[in-house]
Motif scaffolding. Sequence first.
Motif, PDB file in Angstrom:
ATOM      1  N   HIS A  16      93.888 -52.089   5.144  1.00 15.60           N
ATOM      2  CA  HIS A  16      92.551 -51.624   4.517  1.00 15.60           C
ATOM      3  C   HIS A  16      92.314 -49.979   4.855  1.00 15.60           C
ATOM      4  CE1 HIS A  16      88.447 -51.105   3.125  1.00 15.60           C
ATOM      5  NE2 HIS A  16      88.083 -50.982   4.444  1.00 15.60           N
ATOM      6  N   LEU A  17      92.458 -49.809   6.325  1.00 16.65           N
ATOM      7  CA  LEU A  17      92.203 -48.487   6.780  1.00 16.65           C
ATOM      8  C   LEU A  17      93.592 -47.344   6.312  1.00 16.65           C
ATOM      9  CD1 LEU A  17      91.518 -49.196  10.707  1.00 16.65           C
ATOM     10  CD2 LEU A  17      89.729 -48.587   9.001  1.00 16.65           C
ATOM     11  N   SER A  18      94.310 -47.697   5.903  1.00 13.35           N
ATOM     12  CA  SER A  18      95.596 -47.075   5.400  1.00 13.35           C
ATOM     13  C   SER A  18      95.044 -46.583   4.200  1.00 13.35           C
ATOM     14  CB  SER A  18      96.912 -47.660   5.412  1.00 13.35           C
ATOM     15  OG  SER A  18      97.207 -47.830   6.913  1.00 13.35           O
ATOM     16  N   ARG A  19      94.698 -47.629   3.050  1.00 16.39           N
ATOM     17  CA  ARG A  19      93.998 -47.276   1.983  1.00 16.39           C
ATOM     18  C   ARG A  19      92.840 -46.146   2.049  1.00 16.39           C
ATOM     19  NH1 ARG A  19      95.510 -47.058  -3.429  1.00 16.39           N
ATOM     20  NH2 ARG A  19      93.357 -47.005  -4.408  1.00 16.39           N
ATOM     21  N   VAL A  20      92.123 -46.305   2.917  1.00 20.97           N
ATOM     22  CA  VAL A  20      90.939 -45.583   3.012  1.00 20.97           C
ATOM     23  C   VAL A  20      91.224 -44.336   3.370  1.00 20.97           C
ATOM     24  CG1 VAL A  20      88.716 -45.109   4.540  1.00 20.97           C
ATOM     25  CG2 VAL A  20      89.248 -47.277   3.487  1.00 20.97           C
ATOM     26  N   ALA A  21      92.155 -44.038   4.141  1.00 18.93           N
ATOM     27  CA  ALA A  21      92.705 -42.742   4.738  1.00 18.93           C
ATOM     28  C   ALA A  21      93.418 -41.908   3.487  1.00 18.93           C
ATOM     29  CB  ALA A  21      93.721 -42.935   5.801  1.00 18.93           C
ATOM     30  N   GLU A  22      94.181 -42.819   2.597  1.00 18.02           N
ATOM     31  CA  GLU A  22      94.911 -42.264   1.391  1.00 18.02           C
ATOM     32  C   GLU A  22      93.794 -41.783   0.564  1.00 18.02           C
ATOM     33  OE1 GLU A  22      97.548 -45.183  -0.233  1.00 18.02           O
ATOM     34  OE2 GLU A  22      98.647 -45.101   1.730  1.00 18.02           O
ATOM     35  N   ASP A  23      92.700 -42.599   0.262  1.00 16.29           N
ATOM     36  CA  ASP A  23      91.843 -42.273  -0.586  1.00 16.29           C
ATOM     37  C   ASP A  23      91.013 -41.024  -0.217  1.00 16.29           C
ATOM     38  OD1 ASP A  23      92.155 -44.543  -2.017  1.00 16.29           O
ATOM     39  OD2 ASP A  23      90.676 -45.737  -1.531  1.00 16.29           O
ATOM     40  N   LEU A  24      90.754 -40.801   1.108  1.00 14.47           N
ATOM     41  CA  LEU A  24      89.969 -39.633   1.691  1.00 14.47           C
ATOM     42  C   LEU A  24      91.033 -38.415   1.306  1.00 14.47           C
ATOM     43  CD1 LEU A  24      88.248 -41.077   4.629  1.00 14.47           C
ATOM     44  CD2 LEU A  24      87.122 -40.536   2.579  1.00 14.47           C
ATOM     45  N   SER A  25      92.021 -38.819   1.566  1.00 12.03           N
ATOM     46  CA  SER A  25      92.978 -37.636   1.330  1.00 12.03           C
ATOM     47  C   SER A  25      92.972 -37.088   0.028  1.00 12.03           C
ATOM     48  CB  SER A  25      94.367 -37.919   1.737  1.00 12.03           C
ATOM     49  OG  SER A  25      95.242 -36.955   1.770  1.00 12.03           O
ATOM     50  N   ASP A  26      92.988 -38.010  -0.957  1.00  9.45           N
ATOM     51  CA  ASP A  26      93.079 -37.746  -2.412  1.00  9.45           C
ATOM     52  C   ASP A  26      91.632 -36.817  -2.607  1.00  9.45           C
ATOM     53  OD1 ASP A  26      95.272 -38.797  -2.639  1.00  9.45           O
ATOM     54  OD2 ASP A  26      94.521 -40.548  -3.505  1.00  9.45           O
ATOM     55  N   VAL A  27      90.545 -37.279  -2.129  1.00 11.81           N
ATOM     56  CA  VAL A  27      89.213 -36.978  -2.237  1.00 11.81           C
ATOM     57  C   VAL A  27      89.287 -35.433  -1.575  1.00 11.81           C
ATOM     58  CG1 VAL A  27      86.837 -36.674  -1.701  1.00 11.81           C
ATOM     59  CG2 VAL A  27      87.968 -38.823  -2.456  1.00 11.81           C
ATOM     60  N   ILE A  28      89.786 -35.143  -0.463  1.00 13.84           N
ATOM     61  CA  ILE A  28      89.888 -33.809  -0.033  1.00 13.84           C
ATOM     62  C   ILE A  28      90.749 -32.802  -0.761  1.00 13.84           C
ATOM     63  CG2 ILE A  28      90.602 -32.629   2.005  1.00 13.84           C
ATOM     64  CD1 ILE A  28      89.518 -34.985   3.680  1.00 13.84           C
ATOM     65  N   ALA A  29      91.912 -33.237  -1.299  1.00 15.19           N
ATOM     66  CA  ALA A  29      92.591 -32.429  -1.982  1.00 15.19           C
ATOM     67  C   ALA A  29      92.016 -31.989  -3.425  1.00 15.19           C
ATOM     68  CB  ALA A  29      94.053 -33.132  -2.396  1.00 15.19           C
ATOM     69  N   ARG A  30      91.375 -33.080  -4.047  1.00 21.22           N
ATOM     70  CA  ARG A  30      90.469 -32.649  -5.040  1.00 21.22           C
ATOM     71  C   ARG A  30      89.385 -31.393  -4.825  1.00 21.22           C
ATOM     72  NH1 ARG A  30      90.830 -37.869  -6.285  1.00 21.22           N
ATOM     73  NH2 ARG A  30      88.523 -38.404  -5.747  1.00 21.22           N
TER      74      ARG A  30
END
Length: 70
Positions: A16-30
């Motif tokens: 779950h934490l890995s998925r959240v980290a990936e999602d946040l990384s995508d948001v930051i990149a956008r």
Amino acid sequence: MADLDRIGRLEEALAHLSRVAEDLSDVIARQDAEIARLTRKVEMLMRAEAAREAENGNSVTLADQRPPHW
């Protein structure tokens, strides 16, 4: 058996934490791309306004003026 349950819960939490980290990384990149795009637009608008003011004979361009709240 309790250890296996605990390990399973830990693995689930990690996934779950890995998925959240990936999602946040995508948001930051956008957001980074959007900030860069908006920065370019603001710079373009400032140059256009400075050119417009120069054409109208204003001695001080907008980019050189202090904001009214100063």
